[in-house]
Design a protein around this motif. Structure first.
Motif, mmCIF file in Angstrom:
data_model
loop_
_atom_site.group_PDB
_atom_site.id
_atom_site.type_symbol
_atom_site.label_atom_id
_atom_site.label_comp_id
_atom_site.label_asym_id
_atom_site.label_seq_id
_atom_site.Cartn_x
_atom_site.Cartn_y
_atom_site.Cartn_z
ATOM 1 N N ALA A 119 0.840 -1.207 0.000
ATOM 2 C CA ALA A 119 0.000 0.000 0.000
ATOM 3 C C ALA A 119 0.875 1.256 0.000
ATOM 4 O O ALA A 119 0.555 2.243 -0.684
ATOM 5 C CB ALA A 119 -0.919 -0.007 1.214
ATOM 6 N N CYS A 120 1.969 1.228 0.755
ATOM 7 C CA CYS A 120 2.872 2.381 0.806
ATOM 8 C C CYS A 120 3.577 2.577 -0.539
ATOM 9 O O CYS A 120 3.739 3.718 -1.001
ATOM 10 C CB CYS A 120 3.895 2.207 1.927
ATOM 11 N N GLU A 121 3.989 1.484 -1.153
ATOM 12 C CA GLU A 121 4.626 1.592 -2.469
ATOM 13 C C GLU A 121 3.644 2.138 -3.501
ATOM 14 O O GLU A 121 4.007 2.961 -4.362
ATOM 15 C CB GLU A 121 5.168 0.231 -2.897
ATOM 16 N N GLU A 122 2.383 1.704 -3.410
ATOM 17 C CA GLU A 122 1.370 2.198 -4.344
ATOM 18 C C GLU A 122 1.138 3.698 -4.139
ATOM 19 O O GLU A 122 1.024 4.458 -5.106
ATOM 20 C CB GLU A 122 0.057 1.438 -4.152
ATOM 21 N N MET A 123 1.052 4.154 -2.858
ATOM 22 C CA MET A 123 0.875 5.581 -2.598
ATOM 23 C C MET A 123 2.069 6.373 -3.112
ATOM 24 O O MET A 123 1.918 7.471 -3.657
ATOM 25 C CB MET A 123 0.667 5.838 -1.108
ATOM 26 N N PHE A 124 3.267 5.843 -2.949
ATOM 27 C CA PHE A 124 4.489 6.486 -3.437
ATOM 28 C C PHE A 124 4.375 6.729 -4.943
ATOM 29 O O PHE A 124 4.661 7.813 -5.451
ATOM 30 C CB PHE A 124 5.681 5.576 -3.122
ATOM 31 N N ARG A 125 3.907 5.678 -5.661
ATOM 32 C CA ARG A 125 3.727 5.814 -7.115
ATOM 33 C C ARG A 125 2.595 6.783 -7.446
ATOM 34 O O ARG A 125 2.725 7.632 -8.327
ATOM 35 C CB ARG A 125 3.418 4.445 -7.739
ATOM 36 N N THR A 126 1.464 6.648 -6.745
ATOM 37 C CA THR A 126 0.274 7.460 -7.029
ATOM 38 C C THR A 126 0.558 8.944 -6.868
ATOM 39 O O THR A 126 0.132 9.757 -7.688
ATOM 40 C CB THR A 126 -0.888 7.051 -6.091
#
Length: 916
Positions: free
Chosen positions: A391-398
């Motif tokens: 989830a943190c990696e996805e937010m980083f990308r988003t």
């Protein structure tokens, strides 16, 4: 490569930024990088800072310089914005005392790369990133757009909602709406929509500044929370008149604190009784408006205004215009650093759970060791931790973050995951999440900084910033890093012993880490971190891997050791993350991570050539450890066995000093046996000898641990009950009587020391000082004592607190001490004080280095009286401690001072031990 370190800044987080910049300055690998300290003041001016000032405890300790400040009746320290509107010449003179002003166009000539240790508005919001892009200077962290987005909590919430990502429900209240709506109706609406508790936030601040939690449907507390987030404060005449003169000063100091209060400058609006009593919202026109810059001016203005006005409202000129109100998430709080891997893909490091005693992880809990526990990784099944990481990696990308970010969130009691408040810059204190989580993959702070500089260069080049120039820089850095990995320099092995089992153990860990990091960045020493735990009967030593050494505090380190001894394997998620990060660690890390390892004193002699004892109080300063080291012929820092066994005992120290004619407070020991025999006789005996108020404290602890000003019988009884208690836990009622802070420790003893309260006694000048010294051998082998210019310590409370001594941004120390406004007279007094401190060192046979605390009275006729409080034979060596301010004035960098301490220990051992 020249690395410009930008630190300080205009935001309310400037003190943590200042401390973080110092960490970067110290930990940059000096074989690869040349640090260039660019201090940004709170007016936004760039200053090439003289290195001595980097080691001050707080910005206010050196800037604006005392010579630029108006006379202050209460000796208040201020930021430069409190000097009001300065002319160009006045600004120039202030800057010239600490460095030189740097014009924007000069920056490319001073640096190849900018490392941004700035926080909050002006540091994380894209503004300075845009300036650096314009100048063509590559910089650390995210670019302009993600930085601007990362500072705006409301924009983040709206995007998360739009994407259907889980985030707490929220509403936004503007200042204009608040001023014209019915407050009770607003509260009722929010409770209905979001439920209780409510979380109120200032949407463009970090470090939990401007954040409150409202647990009950209480209108007064709701209004106070809204004001906190808008950086306003309303004060009534009745509330002001209830305060005594000292309380009024304390109220103003708290209000103008940039972290806990609203800061300065403020606009003061005053309202007559007829307006306030009407029951409507306060009007925004027809009131008397005044801008006030200095806290002392505010103190006088409030007293004057509230003689005629019924109420005043104070508003910070740089306050917020909106408040973010969120529903409260009941669950476990975590924080996760995400970095880019060598391919530019996000890689989440092991998330840390924040275990705290309060609902809110506030500024103080974040930065003072021991107030909150940081458990890494969060104690959850591997699948759940992997869900958090993804989830943190996805937010980083988003959000389009680059290089690194810190993402915070909660795991609800139902297992639901919420992410909120991403930060494009994390705090950079030695044990912050930033370095703490990097250590779990095997990177020490120096190695992690090297990786981030390399990754930032690649990110800027990828975005099109001067690709040819940055390509060359990348090649040069990669070559230098590769050659650094294959160095085979012989270094002196130094065991740095930290920890202990006293109430000073957390500060000892901070000191030990600082020594370790200073030695690590040198070409001369190879430090080995050693943790001491156990008891007075048994000292247990453990060699620590870097990930355990960088745990938040001594209790966390001890817990990791206990788990290793119990045979518990590391959390399986760690093996997974270390495998995923192997492309990073294979290039930048040293040796592979291991478990903590128990060693004997004999093993220690095989591991190290000498020892640096970073312990405080018992054990460490009492001579017991020194006995063991002398048996093995290991050189060590600080005083010898006999001297240490005296200075650890404040009663014995005072007695010896008094016997030689030196001034000390009247004192006696108060024994537990006397109290148990007849408590009433015990209390009366003390009251007869020591009129209230007096000082009570442990006789063999340092660091302000349990030092209390006793003002009445109730406080004397409470102090006695706590210090003589049989259980480890504090008794709630006595703790309340003494106003003990959250998680404040209070040792158990069989006796305590009582002293008369040292007062001004009619002196023209009266101040508390702390003076450091360093010893060496002259050409004839005789001991030479160098006494440094003492620091003036300003306590905000009744005694100098643990935080004021060691927490970055908290203590107020002025070096050199302000004995007199006239420079010649000041130096005369200083020389007399230093002569007394030298005499103390001679009487007590202090060796190596030490810190001596004292009060100084200067009489009208110029007579100087120095009253000794205590002697610390192993003073705190945390990054912000004032002994480094003093040694800097004498021309020693912190590393050079530590080197001199170690060299003396070695020379003393050679004199003591026959060559055979």
């Amino acid at each position: 490569m020249k690395i410009g370190i930008f630190f300080g800044g205009t935001s309310r987080e400037r003190e943590i930024s200042f401390a973080g910049g110092r960490t970067v300055f110290d930990n940059l690998d000096k074989a690869l990088f040349q640090p260039v300290p660019i201090f940004v003041d709170s007016l936004g001016q760039f200053i090439l800072l003289d290195w001595q000032f980097i080691y001050k405890g707080t910005i206010r300790d050196f800037y604006p310089p005392v010579s630029s400040q108006p006379p202050s009746l209460h000796h208040l320290q201020v930021y430069i914005e409190s000097l009001g509107k300065l002319t160009h010449d006045e600004r120039f003179e202030a800057i010239a005392k600490v460095g030189r002003e740097v014009q924007v166009q000069e920056l490319p000539l001073l640096m190849d790369f900018a490392f941004l240790a700035l926080h909050g508005p002006g540091g994380e919001d894209g503004a300075i990133q845009g300036m650096l892009e314009w100048l063509g200077i590559p910089y650390s962290g995210s670019g302009i757009l993600p930085s601007a987005f990362g500072i705006d909590k409301i924009a983040q919430k709206n995007l998360l909602k739009a994407l259907g990502r889980p985030t707490p429900d929220f509403r936004v209240i503007t200042a204009e709406e608040w001023d014209r709506t019915d407050h009770a109706a607003t509260l009722a609406y929010l409770v209905k929509e979001l439920g209780l508790p409510l979380v109120l936030k200032a949407p463009r601040q970090g470090s939990s500044i401007g954040v409150s939690i409202l647990k009950t449907d209480n209108l007064a507390k709701f209004e106070a929370a809204i004001e906190r987030s808008l950086f306003r404060k309303t004060l009534t005449r009745a509330d002001w008149q209830r305060l005594g003169e000292q309380d009024k000063l304390a109220w103003v100091q708290h209000l103008t604190d940039i972290r806990e209060g609203i800061g300065l400058p403020v606009v003061v609006d005053s309202y007559p009784l007829s307006v306030v009593s009407s029951g409507s919202s306060l009007p925004t026109d027809n009131q008397q408006l005044t801008t006030i810059y200095h806290p002392e001016t505010l103190l006088f203005a409030l007293s004057e205004r509230l003689e005629t006005a019924e109420q005043v409202r104070l508003t910070n000129v740089d306050g917020e215009t909106q408040v973010l109100v969120e529903s409260f998430v009941a669950g476990r709080e975590f924080s996760c650093i995400v970095v880019e891997d060598p391919n530019g893909l996000p890689l989440a490091l092991p998330p840390t759970e924040i275990v705290k005693g309060e609902e809110m992880f506030d500024y103080r809990s974040k930065y003072l060791p021991g107030l909150a526990r940081k458990v890494t990784p969060i104690d959850l099944p591997e699948e759940k931790i992997q869900e958090i990481r993804e989830a943190c990696e996805e937010m980083f990308r988003t959000f389009g973050f680059q290089v690194y970010a810190r993402l915070d969130g909660f795991v609800g009691h139902d297992g639901k995951l919420f992410l909120n408040d991403p930060n494009t810059t994390s705090g950079m204190l030695p044990a912050s999440f930033f370095f703490h989580q990097a250590a779990e993959i095997g990177l020490n702070p120096s190695q992690f900084l090297t990786y981030l500089i390399r990754t930032s260069l690649a990110a800027r080049r990828r975005a099109g910033l001067r690709p040819v120039k940055l390509g060359t820089l990348l090649q040069q850095l990669d070559t230098a890093v590769a050659s650094r990995q294959h160095e085979t320099t012989e270094r002196i092995r130094v065991a740095v012993i930290m920890g202990g089992y006293s109430s000073e153990r957390h500060i000892s860990v901070e000191s030990g880490r600082n020594i370790f990091e200073k030695l690590s960045s040198s070409a001369k020493y190879a430090p080995v971190p050693v943790f001491l735990t156990g008891s007075a009967q048994e000292h247990r030593l453990y060699v620590l891997p870097v990930n355990v050494m960088l745990k938040d505090n001594a209790d966390d380190i001890r817990e990791k050791i206990e788990h290793a001894e119990a045979g518990e394997a590391p959390h399986p998620i760690l093996a997974r993350i270390r495998q995923e990060s192997s492309a990073i660690t294979s290039t930048y890390a040293g040796q592979a991570l291991a478990q903590p390892r128990r060693i004997s004193f004999e093993d220690l002699a095989g591991l190290a050539d000498e020892v640096f004892i970073a312990l405080h109080g018992r054990p460490g300063e009492d001579g017991a450890l020194q006995v063991e080291l002398e048996k093995l012929g290991l050189p060590y820092n600080g005083s010898g066995v006999a001297s240490s066994s005296v200075t650890i005992n404040k009663f014995e120290t005072n007695k010896r000093l008094r016997d030689t004619g030196l001034l000390v407070a009247e004192h006696r020991m108060a024994a537990k046996l006397e109290w148990q025999a007849d408590a009433e006789v015990f209390y009366r005996s003390l009251e007869t000898q020591f009129p209230y108020p007096f000082i009570a404290k442990p006789a063999d602890d340092g660091c302000s641990s349990a030092v209390k000003k006793i003002k009445n019988r109730a406080e004397l009884e409470a102090f006695t009950q706590l210090i003589f208690r049989t259980e480890e836990e504090l008794m709630p009622k006595p703790a309340e009587v003494l106003n003990l802070g959250f998680k404040e420790e209070f040792p158990r003893k069989d006796a305590f020391l009582v002293e008369t309260l040292i007062s001004r006694d009619g002196a023209a000048h009266f101040l508390e000082i702390t003076g450091g010294l360093l010893t060496s051998y002259d050409e004839d082998g005789q001991l030479d004592i160098e006494v440094f210019e003492a620091s003036e310590a300003l306590a905000t409370g009744e005694v100098l607190s643990l935080e004021e001594k060691f927490l970055a941004g908290e203590g107020q120390n002025i070096t050199p001490a302000r004995y007199d406004v006239d420079a010649v007279e000041r130096q005369r007094i200083s020389n007399e004080v230093k002569a007394v401190l030298r005499r103390v060192a001679e009487v007590l046979d202090i060796q190596g280095y030490a810190r001596i605390d004292a009060f100084v009275r200067v009489r009208q006729e110029g007579e100087v009286e120095v009253l000794i409080i205590e002697v610390n034979s192993l003073p705190g060596m945390t990054p912000a401690t004032c002994i480094f301010h003093q040694t800097a004035l004498a021309g020693y960098t912190p590393y050079e001072f530590i080197d001199r301490i170690l060299e003396f220990g070695k020379a003393r051992a050679e004199k003591t031990i026959p060559a055979s």
